[in-house]
Design a protein around this motif. Structure first.
Motif, mmCIF file in Angstrom:
data_model
loop_
_atom_site.group_PDB
_atom_site.id
_atom_site.type_symbol
_atom_site.label_atom_id
_atom_site.label_comp_id
_atom_site.label_asym_id
_atom_site.label_seq_id
_atom_site.Cartn_x
_atom_site.Cartn_y
_atom_site.Cartn_z
ATOM 1 N N GLU A 120 0.831 -1.217 0.000
ATOM 2 C CA GLU A 120 0.000 0.000 0.000
ATOM 3 C C GLU A 120 0.864 1.265 0.000
ATOM 4 O O GLU A 120 0.498 2.269 -0.613
ATOM 5 C CB GLU A 120 -0.916 0.029 1.237
ATOM 6 C CG GLU A 120 -1.939 -1.099 1.302
ATOM 7 C CD GLU A 120 -1.369 -2.342 1.968
ATOM 8 O OE1 GLU A 120 -2.154 -3.248 2.255
ATOM 9 O OE2 GLU A 120 -0.129 -2.386 2.190
ATOM 10 N N GLY B 8 -10.641 7.729 3.346
ATOM 11 C CA GLY B 8 -10.163 6.461 3.897
ATOM 12 C C GLY B 8 -8.672 6.552 4.130
ATOM 13 O O GLY B 8 -7.895 6.595 3.177
ATOM 14 N N GLY B 10 -6.368 4.468 5.518
ATOM 15 C CA GLY B 10 -5.614 3.251 5.825
ATOM 16 C C GLY B 10 -4.190 3.493 5.352
ATOM 17 O O GLY B 10 -3.801 4.636 5.084
ATOM 18 N N ASN B 11 -3.409 2.430 5.214
ATOM 19 C CA ASN B 11 -2.023 2.605 4.778
ATOM 20 C C ASN B 11 -1.937 3.288 3.424
ATOM 21 O O ASN B 11 -1.120 4.184 3.218
ATOM 22 C CB ASN B 11 -1.326 1.241 4.700
ATOM 23 C CG ASN B 11 -0.980 0.715 6.079
ATOM 24 O OD1 ASN B 11 -0.477 1.449 6.919
ATOM 25 N ND2 ASN B 11 -1.272 -0.549 6.318
ATOM 26 N N PHE B 12 -2.785 2.863 2.494
ATOM 27 C CA PHE B 12 -2.762 3.441 1.146
ATOM 28 C C PHE B 12 -3.181 4.914 1.187
ATOM 29 O O PHE B 12 -2.463 5.796 0.709
ATOM 30 C CB PHE B 12 -3.692 2.629 0.242
ATOM 31 C CG PHE B 12 -3.796 3.138 -1.166
ATOM 32 C CD1 PHE B 12 -4.927 3.839 -1.583
ATOM 33 C CD2 PHE B 12 -2.780 2.914 -2.083
ATOM 34 C CE1 PHE B 12 -5.035 4.301 -2.881
ATOM 35 C CE2 PHE B 12 -2.891 3.380 -3.391
ATOM 36 C CZ PHE B 12 -4.014 4.073 -3.794
ATOM 37 N N GLY B 13 -4.345 5.184 1.763
ATOM 38 C CA GLY B 13 -4.865 6.551 1.808
ATOM 39 C C GLY B 13 -3.935 7.497 2.547
ATOM 40 O O GLY B 13 -3.725 8.640 2.132
ATOM 41 N N ASP B 31 -12.004 10.490 7.128
ATOM 42 C CA ASP B 31 -12.104 9.141 7.682
ATOM 43 C C ASP B 31 -13.196 9.103 8.744
ATOM 44 O O ASP B 31 -13.493 10.113 9.375
ATOM 45 C CB ASP B 31 -10.760 8.676 8.272
ATOM 46 C CG ASP B 31 -10.649 7.151 8.317
ATOM 47 O OD1 ASP B 31 -11.388 6.501 9.084
ATOM 48 O OD2 ASP B 31 -9.842 6.589 7.561
ATOM 49 N N THR B 53 -20.287 8.001 3.226
ATOM 50 C CA THR B 53 -21.501 7.631 2.478
ATOM 51 C C THR B 53 -22.590 8.675 2.752
ATOM 52 O O THR B 53 -23.740 8.498 2.354
ATOM 53 C CB THR B 53 -22.021 6.230 2.877
ATOM 54 O OG1 THR B 53 -22.263 6.214 4.287
ATOM 55 C CG2 THR B 53 -21.002 5.159 2.517
ATOM 56 N N GLY B 72 -9.602 5.334 -0.580
ATOM 57 C CA GLY B 72 -8.622 4.432 0.034
ATOM 58 C C GLY B 72 -9.307 3.375 0.879
ATOM 59 O O GLY B 72 -8.765 2.940 1.893
ATOM 60 N N ILE B 73 -10.503 2.945 0.459
ATOM 61 C CA ILE B 73 -11.225 1.953 1.265
ATOM 62 C C ILE B 73 -11.321 0.652 0.475
ATOM 63 O O ILE B 73 -12.280 0.414 -0.241
ATOM 64 C CB ILE B 73 -12.633 2.455 1.649
ATOM 65 C CG1 ILE B 73 -12.500 3.807 2.348
ATOM 66 C CG2 ILE B 73 -13.318 1.438 2.574
ATOM 67 C CD1 ILE B 73 -13.826 4.407 2.781
ATOM 68 N N GLY B 75 -10.927 -2.544 1.880
ATOM 69 C CA GLY B 75 -11.500 -3.653 2.628
ATOM 70 C C GLY B 75 -13.016 -3.719 2.691
ATOM 71 O O GLY B 75 -13.595 -4.782 2.866
ATOM 72 N N LYS B 98 -8.769 2.357 -4.584
ATOM 73 C CA LYS B 98 -8.102 1.121 -4.169
ATOM 74 C C LYS B 98 -9.175 0.029 -4.172
ATOM 75 O O LYS B 98 -10.309 0.262 -3.750
ATOM 76 C CB LYS B 98 -7.520 1.297 -2.767
ATOM 77 C CG LYS B 98 -6.845 0.033 -2.217
ATOM 78 C CD LYS B 98 -6.324 0.271 -0.801
ATOM 79 C CE LYS B 98 -5.404 -0.821 -0.347
ATOM 80 N NZ LYS B 98 -6.110 -2.026 0.142
HETATM 81 N N1 LIG Z 1 -17.902 4.946 5.760
HETATM 82 C C1 LIG Z 1 -16.641 5.380 5.928
HETATM 83 N N2 LIG Z 1 -16.386 6.709 5.878
HETATM 84 C C2 LIG Z 1 -15.120 7.177 6.032
HETATM 85 N N3 LIG Z 1 -14.033 6.390 6.232
HETATM 86 C C3 LIG Z 1 -14.259 5.061 6.287
HETATM 87 C C4 LIG Z 1 -15.540 4.488 6.138
HETATM 88 N N4 LIG Z 1 -15.421 3.137 6.236
HETATM 89 C C5 LIG Z 1 -14.125 2.874 6.448
HETATM 90 N N5 LIG Z 1 -13.412 4.024 6.481
HETATM 91 C C6 LIG Z 1 -11.974 4.171 6.700
HETATM 92 O O1 LIG Z 1 -11.247 3.741 5.589
HETATM 93 C C7 LIG Z 1 -9.936 3.382 6.014
HETATM 94 C C8 LIG Z 1 -9.444 2.189 5.223
HETATM 95 O O2 LIG Z 1 -10.304 1.130 5.379
HETATM 96 P P1 LIG Z 1 -9.828 -0.362 5.281
HETATM 97 O O3 LIG Z 1 -8.789 -0.592 6.320
HETATM 98 O O4 LIG Z 1 -11.035 -1.210 5.229
HETATM 99 O O5 LIG Z 1 -9.164 -0.394 3.880
HETATM 100 P P2 LIG Z 1 -7.853 -1.071 3.385
HETATM 101 O O6 LIG Z 1 -7.976 -1.039 1.914
HETATM 102 O O7 LIG Z 1 -7.682 -2.407 4.022
HETATM 103 O O8 LIG Z 1 -6.685 -0.103 3.888
HETATM 104 P P3 LIG Z 1 -5.079 -0.201 3.658
HETATM 105 O O9 LIG Z 1 -4.738 0.942 2.771
HETATM 106 O O10 LIG Z 1 -4.490 -0.049 5.027
HETATM 107 O O11 LIG Z 1 -4.764 -1.536 3.040
HETATM 108 C C9 LIG Z 1 -10.028 3.119 7.517
HETATM 109 O O12 LIG Z 1 -9.207 4.067 8.177
HETATM 110 C C10 LIG Z 1 -11.488 3.322 7.849
HETATM 111 O O13 LIG Z 1 -11.698 3.970 9.087
#
Ligand SMILES: Nc1ncnc2c1ncn2[C@@H]1O[C@H](COP(=O)(O)OP(=O)(O)OP(=O)(O)O)[C@@H](O)[C@H]1O
Ligand SMILES: Nc1ncnc2c1ncn2[C@@H]1O[C@H](COP(=O)(O)OP(=O)(O)OP(=O)(O)O)[C@@H](O)[C@H]1O
Lengths: 230, 230
Positions: A120, B8, B10-13, B31, B53, B72-73, B75, B98
């Motif tokens: 990532e 979002g 996460g690591n990517f965002g 976030d 959303t 960046g969401i 998961g 992502k």
């Molecule tokens: N509805 C939402 N609104 C805003 N942010 C959100 C929402 N749902 C999730 N997030 C945020 O998005 C971020 C990333 O989510 P998640 O960890 O599922 O994705 P990821 O693709 O696994 O991340 P990474 O880049 O770490 O691999 C988290 O910090 C989470 O709090």
């Protein structure tokens, strides 16, 4: 015949397994989740359902007899670290491990992991570089001071040959490839436009509007050129 | 001044946000997790705690006034897809997202996302390519038929100049850069060896044992050369 063990079949581990198999290597694929093991069985002969923190199971799976082990467990640091500790104790020399933080990476490096991979972060940086320079289609770090970028041919380059442009002397960069469109006919007889890549550009090649060029140089020189094309 | 919204962290965002800021862009970081928003406040002025959303919240955050939005969401597919649907309804033209599966990628592409990013798959393929060819230090796909690889100078190249090697004609590849070691002195007066990159190699440059070369060519030509060096 190259032989590898892949522990953890998440997206990363599964892709590694699939690509290694495509390239003719042998792979032992390991996961604690039966569903993942079943999925892997369609591409690997050796898909083993086990807990990778079980030293006996690792030994029975033949993990100490491979060329390298790939750890695909980024999300669970404790499992990742414990497994690396066990692998090192078993004498495994080459370990590549997915990590999900700088700290995780530092710990594994100190423990002797050959290379830590933080997808990532690696891809995040590449994408951010593409975003700020809208004309960049591809971006890669060659070394900490040099990059390769793919850009649309700037207006002031169009219609000129590489010899005329003399980019090495004028801009201290080199054009290593030209991507151009070629009108051709597909298998159904339809007229289509196909993108071709010329990786051996010659001094007499002329850059056309709409072509893309791959350029290599020091980051400062590349940024200077790309900056002026925006 | 380029302006982006990153949804979002996460690591990517987070990496996207951090890199964009380093490159001088403006970023609105969003976030739902307060902790992530707090962390982001140390690098971004506009860090907003909200549910992406929520269409009103997105509008109040100014997300419809940026050059591009980065999702960046990975998961949470449903949140990712719903948010992209809302962004498209709000008229956001450039969305980079992502994803964590091929299906996720196809759905978002059909919905008009400009580019989907699957870091684990992208990096997984690169690492697997490095693994099967132990002498490859770096690997990048330039187009679907062409690659760039970084390898140790093969034994039969050492001591020869680029002019003598004539790789374009002999192997249909080009050497775009040479990485060599340079003995130098660091800030404490210690003798150290530093790796330098020559991105404008000239015909008279001689390849030494231990140097690395970056070569570009058709995959079949590159594999042929790299295959013979193992
Ligand atoms: N509805 C939402 N609104 C805003 N942010 C959100 C929402 N749902 C999730 N997030 C945020 O998005 C971020 C990333 O989510 P998640 O960890 O599922 O994705 P990821 O693709 O696994 O991340 P990474 O880049 O770490 O691999 C988290 O910090 C989470 O709090
Ligand atoms: N103790 C264990 N032994 C074997 N496999 C395990 C163990 N713990 C977790 N796994 C497996 O590792 C895989 C990857 O784990 P996880 O999803 O936490 O990592 P990730 O880094 O987020 O993956 P991705 O590559 O999808 O981003 C999962 O399939 C999981 O079942």
């Amino acid at each position: 015949m190259a032989k590898f063990a892949v522990i953890g079949l998440g997206n990363f581990g599964y892709t590694i397994t699939e690509t290694l198999i495509q390239k003719g290597a042998e792979v032992i694929a390991i996961d604690i989740d039966e569903k993942k093991v079943e999925e892997a069985k369609s591409i690997v002969t050796d898909a083993i359902h086990m807990d990778c923190t079980d030293e006996n199971a690792l030994h029975n799976a033949g993990v100490d007899n491979v060329d390298a082990v790939v750890m695909g467990i980024g999300g669970n640091k404790e499992v990742s670290i414990l497994t690396v500790a066990i692998l090192r104790k078993m004498g495994v020399a080459k370990i590549y491990a997915k990590v999900d933080s700088e700290l995780h990476s530092r710990i594994l490096k100190i423990m002797g992991v050959k290379r830590t991979i933080f997808p990532e972060q690696y891809v995040g940086r590449e994408i951010a570089n593409l975003l700020v320079s809208q004309h960049i289609f591809n971006y890669m770090e060659i070394s900490k001071d040099h990059t390769m970028v793919e850009i649309l041919v700037p207006d002031y380059f169009t219609g000129k040959s590489l010899r005329e442009l003399d980019v090495r002397n004028k801009y201290h960069i080199s054009i290593i490839a030209i991507k151009y469109k070629k009108a051709t006919v597909d298998e159904d007889g339809e007229n289509i436009v196909k993108e071709e890549t010329n990786v051996l550009p010659s001094a007499d090649d002329v850059l056309q509007k709409g072509d893309k060029i791959l350029i290599v140089g020091k980051k400062s020189d590349v940024n200077q050129l790309v900056g002026t094309t925006q």
